[in-house]
Design an enzyme around this catalytic site. Structure first.
Site, PDB file in Angstrom:
ATOM      1  N   THR A   1       0.853  -1.173   0.012  1.00 21.63           N
ATOM      2  CA  THR A   1      -0.120   0.038   0.080  1.00 21.63           C
ATOM      3  C   THR A   1       0.812   1.206   0.146  1.00 21.63           C
ATOM      4  OG1 THR A   1      -1.942  -1.190   1.147  1.00 21.63           O
ATOM      5  CG2 THR A   1      -1.640   1.293   1.564  1.00 21.63           C
TER       6      THR A   1
ATOM      7  N   SER B   1       1.197  -7.891  -0.988  1.00 20.74           N
ATOM      8  CA  SER B   1       1.786  -8.669   0.049  1.00 20.74           C
ATOM      9  C   SER B   1       1.010 -10.131   0.039  1.00 20.74           C
ATOM     10  CB  SER B   1       2.569  -8.113   1.066  1.00 20.74           C
ATOM     11  OG  SER B   1       1.374  -7.914   2.185  1.00 20.74           O
TER      12      SER B   1
ATOM     13  N   THR C   1       1.793  -4.275   4.280  1.00 20.17           N
ATOM     14  CA  THR C   1       1.571  -4.778   5.863  1.00 20.17           C
ATOM     15  C   THR C   1       0.864  -5.965   5.939  1.00 20.17           C
ATOM     16  OG1 THR C   1      -0.936  -3.739   5.697  1.00 20.17           O
ATOM     17  CG2 THR C   1       1.096  -2.058   6.508  1.00 20.17           C
ATOM     18  N   ASP C   2       0.200  -6.640   5.168  1.00 20.95           N
ATOM     19  CA  ASP C   2      -0.609  -7.922   5.121  1.00 20.95           C
ATOM     20  C   ASP C   2       0.299  -9.159   5.697  1.00 20.95           C
ATOM     21  OD1 ASP C   2      -2.961  -6.555   4.871  1.00 20.95           O
ATOM     22  OD2 ASP C   2      -3.356  -7.606   2.676  1.00 20.95           O
TER      23      ASP C   2
HETATM   24  C1  SIN Z   1      -0.299  -5.417   1.145  1.00 21.23           C
HETATM   25  O1  SIN Z   1      -0.227  -5.956   2.249  1.00 21.23           O
HETATM   26  O2  SIN Z   1       0.710  -5.114   0.109  1.00 21.23           O
HETATM   27  C2  SIN Z   1      -1.524  -4.409   0.970  1.00 21.23           C
HETATM   28  C3  SIN Z   1      -2.160  -3.903   2.200  1.00 21.23           C
HETATM   29  C4  SIN Z   1      -1.106  -2.974   2.804  1.00 21.23           C
HETATM   30  O3  SIN Z   1       0.172  -2.665   2.427  1.00 21.23           O
HETATM   31  O4  SIN Z   1      -1.543  -2.477   3.783  1.00 21.23           O
END
Ligand code: SIN
Length: 326
Positions: free
Chosen positions: A12, A59, A92-93
């Site tokens: 993100t 991710s 973050t995922d």
């Molecule tokens: C991801 O994990 O690539 C999408 C969600 C995020 O980065 O918060």
């Protein structure tokens, strides 16, 4: 001026949406490192920055093949005299899984700092730009290397092994469960409140070419034991059980666990409870059943450690010790 490398993998933090108020429907990993850095002229005061983009992934699509490629790239770049510190941008995922893989496999010679964002770069109050600046500042802080890979987000600095996603959508989603931050970033000033222990882990030697399939199987009321049989039949080389409470094993699962262990497949007890982990012999006779306990690792961290343990031919007794110390 430290020489800093930005290694972008997507997420993100590089996300783009058509609408500045849309924080859930956007494309993760859409923006290049050039556009991220072009939006951050302040970065030039933190170091001489170069960038590479091995992947541009959401991710959720990160796999162990990406972990191995990323760890290989980072190990090469850490060995280069012209690099003083590295920032990795990531979604973050699944940051907690990649972060833990890097925690286990990287040397602690120079700072490696992961960062991420919950709001796409195009959003009002995007959190990515300041997170990236703070991560660059941290990567330029020599003492940061001794902690192993770190995660910087929202003014706080955690060891990557202690940081996971705690909220599905709030901007301060990253955090530690059983361990707090080891430092803070105030603006672009970094303050480390602890001293890192320096030594790399048992897996920081030769990186394997591949890691085997290891499944995480969750216990829930009435969960059938044939989940374990199916995992074994489909080629799992190891199994992590995300059990209830302090690693309590459903009575119905005992024969399937016994069969897997007899076939030489390591079975690690972990917990679906967010904190506390599972200690050896707690609630279950691991010695009698041939199982191991995850210590304070999450099921997903235990999986990463087990994959590396199997691929490096680690002995059973060393595995239990490694899980407790990872
Ligand atoms: C991801 O994990 O690539 C999408 C969600 C995020 O980065 O918060």
């Amino acid at each position: 001026m430290p020489k800093l490398l930005l290694v972008a993998t997507g997420g993100t933090i590089a996300g783009s949406a058509a609408d500045t108020t849309d924080t859930s429907r956007y494309r993760a990993g859409a923006l290049s490192t050039d556009s991220l850095l072009a939006a951050l002229p302040e970065a030039a005061s933190l170091g001489q920055i170069t960038a590479e983009q091995p992947f541009a992934l959401d991710s959720k699509d990160m796999t162990p093949i990406h972990w191995l490629a990323l760890a290989t790239l980072l190990r090469e770049r850490l060995a280069a005299p012209e690099i003083d510190g590295i920032v990795v941008t990531h979604g973050t995922d699944t940051l907690e899984e990649t972060g833990f893989f890097l925690h286990l496999t990287l040397p602690r010679t120079k700072p490696v700092v992961l960062t991420a964002a919950m709001r796409p770069a195009t959003a009002r109050s995007a959190d990515g730009p300041m997170n990236l600046l703070q991560a660059l500042a941290c990567a330029g802080t020599r003492d940061a290397a001794a902690f192993g890979p770190l995660v910087v987000a929202g003014d706080r600095i955690w060891r990557a092994r202690d940081c996971s996603k705690q909220h599905t959508h709030a901007p301060d989603a990253l955090g530690g469960v059983d361990a707090g931050p080891i430092g803070v970033a105030i603006g672009t000033q970094v303050r480390l409140d602890h001293v890192g222990e320096g030594a790399a882990t048992a897996f920081a030697g030769v990186l394997p070419n591949e890691v085997p399939r290891v499944d995480v199987l969750s216990a829930y009321a009435g969960a059938p034991a044939d989940l374990i049989d199916a995992s074994v039949a489909n080629g799992a080389a190891g199994i992590v059980l995300a059990l209830a409470g302090h690693g309590s094993v459903p009575a119905d699962w005992l024969p399937a666990i016994g069969k897997a262990v007899t076939r030489g497949i390591p079975v690690v007890r972990a917990s679906r409870v967010a904190s506390g982990g599972v200690m050896p012999q707690a609630n279950f006779d691991d010695a009698a059943h041939g199982t191991q306990a995850c210590g304070r690792l999450t099921p997903w961290q235990a999986r990463v450690a087990l994959m590396l343990a199997i691929s490096t031919g680690m002995a059973r007794n060393a595995l239990q010790e490694t899980l407790l110390r990872a």
